[in-house]
Design a protein around this motif. Structure first.
Motif, short mmCIF file in Angstrom:
data_model
loop_
_atom_site.label_atom_id
_atom_site.label_comp_id
_atom_site.label_asym_id
_atom_site.label_seq_id
_atom_site.Cartn_x
_atom_site.Cartn_y
_atom_site.Cartn_z
N UNK A 18 0.73 -9.65 -7.79
CA UNK A 18 1.71 -9.53 -9.04
C UNK A 18 1.70 -8.32 -9.79
N UNK A 19 0.60 -8.00 -10.17
CA UNK A 19 0.47 -6.91 -11.37
C UNK A 19 0.75 -5.55 -10.72
N UNK A 20 0.20 -5.21 -9.28
CA UNK A 20 0.91 -4.07 -8.80
C UNK A 20 2.24 -4.00 -8.47
N UNK A 21 2.85 -5.37 -7.78
CA UNK A 21 4.45 -5.31 -7.55
C UNK A 21 5.39 -5.27 -8.66
N UNK A 22 5.00 -6.07 -9.57
CA UNK A 22 5.81 -5.57 -10.79
C UNK A 22 5.91 -4.49 -11.60
N UNK A 23 4.77 -3.78 -11.54
CA UNK A 23 4.66 -2.46 -12.07
C UNK A 23 4.76 -1.06 -11.25
N UNK A 24 5.43 -1.69 -9.98
CA UNK A 24 6.11 -0.45 -9.27
C UNK A 24 4.90 0.25 -8.53
N UNK A 25 3.75 -0.31 -8.43
CA UNK A 25 2.47 0.66 -7.96
C UNK A 25 2.68 0.57 -6.26
N UNK A 26 3.64 1.22 -5.84
CA UNK A 26 3.70 1.30 -4.34
C UNK A 26 3.31 2.42 -3.63
N UNK A 27 2.82 2.53 -2.61
CA UNK A 27 2.05 3.61 -1.90
C UNK A 27 2.61 3.64 -0.36
N UNK A 28 2.14 4.96 0.13
CA UNK A 28 2.22 5.07 1.67
C UNK A 28 1.05 5.22 2.39
N UNK A 29 0.88 4.58 3.34
CA UNK A 29 -0.40 4.50 4.06
C UNK A 29 -0.15 5.21 5.12
N UNK A 30 -0.92 6.42 5.48
CA UNK A 30 -0.80 7.31 6.66
C UNK A 30 -1.61 6.68 8.06
N UNK A 31 -1.03 6.61 9.10
CA UNK A 31 -1.90 5.99 10.04
C UNK A 31 -1.33 6.77 11.45
N UNK A 32 -2.25 7.09 12.11
CA UNK A 32 -2.06 7.66 13.51
C UNK A 32 -1.54 6.31 14.53
N UNK A 33 -2.23 5.29 14.31
CA UNK A 33 -1.90 4.14 15.28
C UNK A 33 -2.52 2.84 14.47
N UNK A 34 -1.98 1.75 14.71
CA UNK A 34 -2.53 0.63 14.34
C UNK A 34 -2.62 -0.45 15.53
N UNK A 35 -3.74 -1.31 15.56
CA UNK A 35 -4.08 -2.28 16.49
C UNK A 35 -3.81 -3.57 16.16
N UNK A 36 -3.33 -4.37 17.06
CA UNK A 36 -2.93 -5.69 16.80
C UNK A 36 -3.29 -6.46 18.08
#
Length: 239
Positions: free
Chosen positions: A101-119
């Protein structure tokens, strides 16, 4: 939920986002929960809008957490602190969840760089890891939240982040990932599953994601098109 991804090198991040050139911080390439890894956010020390690349823990540390377990590589037998499952954050109801809640309501958004991800895919009845790259060969820019936590015993300040996820029950590709839940009596798959998908951002939305209002940010969160993916079992497609 995603618990492994491949992080780019600093030169790749600089080429894609023009940030973090020759950064002194080092990080692992094969990322797992609680590792230290780079993410981009709006620069806090600049009056004008700028991006900054910082290194933080993958696994958001809630402001109320008394302790945590920072890692740059696996530590067998580590018991100090309480490990919380915060590497992924469900978007639905996020403004009501104490952890995010703290991060979302304060607009503390980020971009996470990734070459690929595994699922993981369980269609064969066994765990088969799949690797997800972009079909256009570019890096992923994944939507996330960040927060800062202070160790009141030492005064040390930690940045950390989490990846946002959306329900993907109806997504043609992401709905195939993760293990199905079965009814204990009938042994049939439950009709309501909760498959998850990360939220990739496109280049034209990077700056908007870091600077827009909370309401605008929520409207930006959409499931990715299948055409965006180059996905295959990890055994035949290395990250």
């Amino acid at each position: 939920m995603c618990t492994r991804y491949i992080s780019p090198e600093d030169r790749e991040i600089e080429a894609a986002w023009h940030v973090g050139a020759r950064t002194p911080e080092r990080w692992a390439r094969d990322m797992h929960p609680l590792y230290l890894s780079p993410f981009m956010r709006r620069a806090r020390e600049s009056a004008d809008y700028e991006r900054e690349l910082v290194t933080g823990q993958w696994g958001l540390i809630p402001v109320f957490s008394p302790s945590h377990i920072p890692q740059t590589k696996p530590r067998k037998g580590e018991t100090k602190g309480k490990r919380l499952s915060t590497v992924n954050a469900r978007v639905n109801g996020i403004e009501q969840k104490p952890t995010y809640r703290n991060a979302w309501t304060k607009g503390q958004r980020c971009i996470i760089p990734a070459r690929s991800f595994i699922e993981p895919c369980w269609e064969t009845g066994e765990h088969v890891p799949w690797n997800f790259r972009r079909a256009d060969g570019q890096l992923w820019g994944l939507a996330g939240l960040w927060d800062t936590w202070t160790d009141f015993e030492t005064g040390e300040v930690w940045d950390s982040y989490t990846m946002l996820t959306l329900n993907a029950n109806l997504h043609p590709l992401m709905s195939r990932m993760h293990k199905l839940e079965f009814d204990s009596k009938t042994k049939m798959p439950l009709p309501i599953q909760d498959k998850r998908s990360l939220v990739p951002l496109e280049a034209h939305d990077f700056d908007r994601w870091l600077t827009c209002t909370v309401e605008e940010a929520r409207a930006m969160l959409e499931l990715p098109s299948v055409a965006l993916f180059d996905a295959a079992p990890l055994a035949v497609q290395q990250p």
